[in-house]
Enzyme design. Structure first.
Site, PDB file in Angstrom:
ATOM      1  N   HIS A  14       0.818  -1.212   0.000  1.00  0.00           N
ATOM      2  CA  HIS A  14       0.000   0.000   0.000  1.00  0.00           C
ATOM      3  C   HIS A  14       0.855   1.266   0.000  1.00  0.00           C
ATOM      4  O   HIS A  14       0.410   2.322  -0.416  1.00  0.00           O
ATOM      5  CB  HIS A  14      -0.971  -0.050   1.180  1.00  0.00           C
ATOM      6  CG  HIS A  14      -1.709  -1.365   1.207  1.00  0.00           C
ATOM      7  ND1 HIS A  14      -2.785  -1.608   0.407  1.00  0.00           N
ATOM      8  CD2 HIS A  14      -1.427  -2.522   1.840  1.00  0.00           C
ATOM      9  CE1 HIS A  14      -3.167  -2.864   0.587  1.00  0.00           C
ATOM     10  NE2 HIS A  14      -2.362  -3.445   1.450  1.00  0.00           N
ATOM     11  N   HIS A  47       3.542  -8.068  -2.561  1.00  0.00           N
ATOM     12  CA  HIS A  47       2.842  -8.799  -3.622  1.00  0.00           C
ATOM     13  C   HIS A  47       3.233  -8.185  -4.966  1.00  0.00           C
ATOM     14  O   HIS A  47       2.911  -7.031  -5.243  1.00  0.00           O
ATOM     15  CB  HIS A  47       1.330  -8.663  -3.377  1.00  0.00           C
ATOM     16  CG  HIS A  47       0.474  -9.434  -4.342  1.00  0.00           C
ATOM     17  ND1 HIS A  47      -0.894  -9.512  -4.201  1.00  0.00           N
ATOM     18  CD2 HIS A  47       0.777 -10.165  -5.444  1.00  0.00           C
ATOM     19  CE1 HIS A  47      -1.385 -10.256  -5.174  1.00  0.00           C
ATOM     20  NE2 HIS A  47      -0.400 -10.646  -5.947  1.00  0.00           N
ATOM     21  N   ARG A  49       2.313  -8.013  -8.442  1.00  0.00           N
ATOM     22  CA  ARG A  49       1.165  -8.377  -9.283  1.00  0.00           C
ATOM     23  C   ARG A  49       1.574  -8.379 -10.744  1.00  0.00           C
ATOM     24  O   ARG A  49       2.495  -7.662 -11.148  1.00  0.00           O
ATOM     25  CB  ARG A  49       0.015  -7.386  -9.068  1.00  0.00           C
ATOM     26  CG  ARG A  49      -0.534  -7.402  -7.658  1.00  0.00           C
ATOM     27  CD  ARG A  49      -1.786  -6.556  -7.566  1.00  0.00           C
ATOM     28  NE  ARG A  49      -2.921  -7.237  -8.138  1.00  0.00           N
ATOM     29  CZ  ARG A  49      -3.875  -7.838  -7.430  1.00  0.00           C
ATOM     30  NH1 ARG A  49      -3.841  -7.824  -6.128  1.00  0.00           N
ATOM     31  NH2 ARG A  49      -4.869  -8.439  -8.042  1.00  0.00           N
ATOM     32  N   ARG A  53       0.847  -2.996 -10.552  1.00  0.00           N
ATOM     33  CA  ARG A  53       0.130  -1.776 -10.183  1.00  0.00           C
ATOM     34  C   ARG A  53       0.713  -1.101  -8.946  1.00  0.00           C
ATOM     35  O   ARG A  53       0.502   0.069  -8.720  1.00  0.00           O
ATOM     36  CB  ARG A  53      -1.355  -2.057  -9.997  1.00  0.00           C
ATOM     37  CG  ARG A  53      -1.708  -2.763  -8.717  1.00  0.00           C
ATOM     38  CD  ARG A  53      -3.202  -2.858  -8.529  1.00  0.00           C
ATOM     39  NE  ARG A  53      -3.796  -3.801  -9.448  1.00  0.00           N
ATOM     40  CZ  ARG A  53      -4.885  -4.516  -9.160  1.00  0.00           C
ATOM     41  NH1 ARG A  53      -5.506  -4.350  -8.026  1.00  0.00           N
ATOM     42  NH2 ARG A  53      -5.377  -5.373 -10.030  1.00  0.00           N
ATOM     43  N   THR A 105      -6.823  -9.242  -3.477  1.00  0.00           N
ATOM     44  CA  THR A 105      -6.975 -10.687  -3.626  1.00  0.00           C
ATOM     45  C   THR A 105      -8.296 -11.112  -2.993  1.00  0.00           C
ATOM     46  O   THR A 105      -8.451 -11.052  -1.780  1.00  0.00           O
ATOM     47  CB  THR A 105      -5.788 -11.398  -2.946  1.00  0.00           C
ATOM     48  OG1 THR A 105      -4.598 -10.733  -3.354  1.00  0.00           O
ATOM     49  CG2 THR A 105      -5.712 -12.849  -3.355  1.00  0.00           C
ATOM     50  N   HIS A 192      -5.941 -10.823   5.658  1.00  0.00           N
ATOM     51  CA  HIS A 192      -6.798 -10.097   4.732  1.00  0.00           C
ATOM     52  C   HIS A 192      -7.884  -9.332   5.491  1.00  0.00           C
ATOM     53  O   HIS A 192      -8.705  -9.929   6.170  1.00  0.00           O
ATOM     54  CB  HIS A 192      -7.474 -10.989   3.682  1.00  0.00           C
ATOM     55  CG  HIS A 192      -7.970 -10.168   2.526  1.00  0.00           C
ATOM     56  ND1 HIS A 192      -7.171  -9.848   1.449  1.00  0.00           N
ATOM     57  CD2 HIS A 192      -9.132  -9.528   2.317  1.00  0.00           C
ATOM     58  CE1 HIS A 192      -7.843  -9.082   0.619  1.00  0.00           C
ATOM     59  NE2 HIS A 192      -9.034  -8.870   1.125  1.00  0.00           N
TER      60      HIS A 192
HETATM   61  N1  PXP Z   1      -2.476 -11.917   2.747  1.00  0.00           N
HETATM   62  C1  PXP Z   1      -2.639 -11.984   1.408  1.00  0.00           C
HETATM   63  C2  PXP Z   1      -2.325 -13.283   0.739  1.00  0.00           C
HETATM   64  C3  PXP Z   1      -3.037 -10.869   0.655  1.00  0.00           C
HETATM   65  O1  PXP Z   1      -3.156 -10.955  -0.684  1.00  0.00           O
HETATM   66  C4  PXP Z   1      -3.279  -9.654   1.330  1.00  0.00           C
HETATM   67  C5  PXP Z   1      -3.706  -8.454   0.558  1.00  0.00           C
HETATM   68  O2  PXP Z   1      -2.679  -7.882  -0.107  1.00  0.00           O
HETATM   69  C6  PXP Z   1      -3.063  -9.613   2.719  1.00  0.00           C
HETATM   70  C7  PXP Z   1      -2.696 -10.754   3.401  1.00  0.00           C
HETATM   71  C8  PXP Z   1      -3.197  -8.352   3.506  1.00  0.00           C
HETATM   72  O3  PXP Z   1      -4.491  -7.867   3.445  1.00  0.00           O
HETATM   73  P1  PXP Z   1      -4.803  -6.403   3.951  1.00  0.00           P
HETATM   74  O4  PXP Z   1      -4.047  -5.466   3.100  1.00  0.00           O
HETATM   75  O5  PXP Z   1      -6.280  -6.315   3.793  1.00  0.00           O
HETATM   76  O6  PXP Z   1      -4.356  -6.339   5.387  1.00  0.00           O
END
Ligand code: PXP
Length: 243
Positions: A14, A47, A49, A53, A105, A192
């Protein structure tokens, strides 16, 4: 028996999303990773992608060099990413599903209907000395299939719970999948949509060794700074374990 301390891995995508808004150099997700580690993060997750992005290939290369705790690369199970992982050798790869049009995701990997593709990827990554984790929905079928695929770790998708924390069935599914995973000898991670308000229930599940949290920590950091946002999350996790 008191549960072991749980690890917090911070997803720094982020920070890269904000940088990419201007396609410039700041804020730098690699510098953010260092701050997170200084504040007590046990690992860093990024991540890469397919559409690039947020995180870029050069970020992964720099993270590989700078992360001193533990580096977990999230990626789709596609040839391009497998090649990159085998070249850069992060300590862990978490395989995630990926559709270009999704905002984040949205569900776990479909390991039940396409086991061969996943098995080939697991074998290739394990053969390169990389620990493999699979991001799966918290169902018994997915946990059992993960065991058949021979992975040392799984990450349970907490999205259904985090979008509706009052949903008792979603909580039960996480508890049940975590217990089954541990009984089968698989390390259980989760993540997540977790934030300071909803993390307690997941942190209290004794079999869950590690949480991956990104969006809520980076959002909170806008107001209180990254180091405090990380410390607050660790405190919330520790409090849930000790109560
Ligand atoms: N775990 C996985 C596999 C994810 O794809 C994500 C999202 O990027 C997260 C954890 C973290 O999720 P969040 O950003 O909602 O805390």
């Amino acid at each position: 028996m008191r549960a072991k301390q749980q690890r917090l891995y911070i997803n720094i995508d982020h920070v890269a999303t904000l940088r990419q808004a201007r396609r410039g150099d700041e804020p730098d997700p690699v510098a953010a990773a260092t701050l997170c580690e200084r504040a007590g993060a046990d690992g860093i997750t990024a991540h890469l992608r397919e559409d690039r992005r947020h995180i870029q290939d050069s970020d992964i290369e720099r993270l590989k060099k700078s992360v001193t705790t533990f580096f977990n690369l999230e990626m789709a199970c596609v040839a391009e990413m497998l090649e990159l992982a085998r070249r850069l050798k992060p300590q862990q790869v978490t395989l995630v599903p990926e559709r270009r049009e999704e905002i984040t995701t949205e569900g776990g990997l479909d390991i039940v209907s396409e086991p061969e593709r996943i098995q080939n990827a697991v074998d290739a990554l394990s053969g390169a000395g990389i620990r493999v984790s699979l991001f799966i929905d918290p169902t018994r079928a997915a946990v059992e299939q993960s065991k058949k695929l021979g992975v040392p770790a799984i990450e349970l998708h907490t999205g259904r719970y985090s979008h509706d924390p009052a949903n008792a069935a979603a909580v039960d599914a996480l508890r049940d999948a975590a217990r089954l995973g541990a009984d089968l000898g698989i390390a259980v991670h989760a993540g997540h949509g977790l934030n300071l308000q909803n993390v307690g229930m997941v942190a209290a599940i004794p079999e869950i060794e590690e949480l991956n949290i990104g969006h809520s920590i980076v959002s909170r950091a806008v107001f209180v700074g990254l180091e405090r946002a990380v410390r607050e999350m660790k405190e919330a996790m520790d409090a849930a374990r000790s109560s």
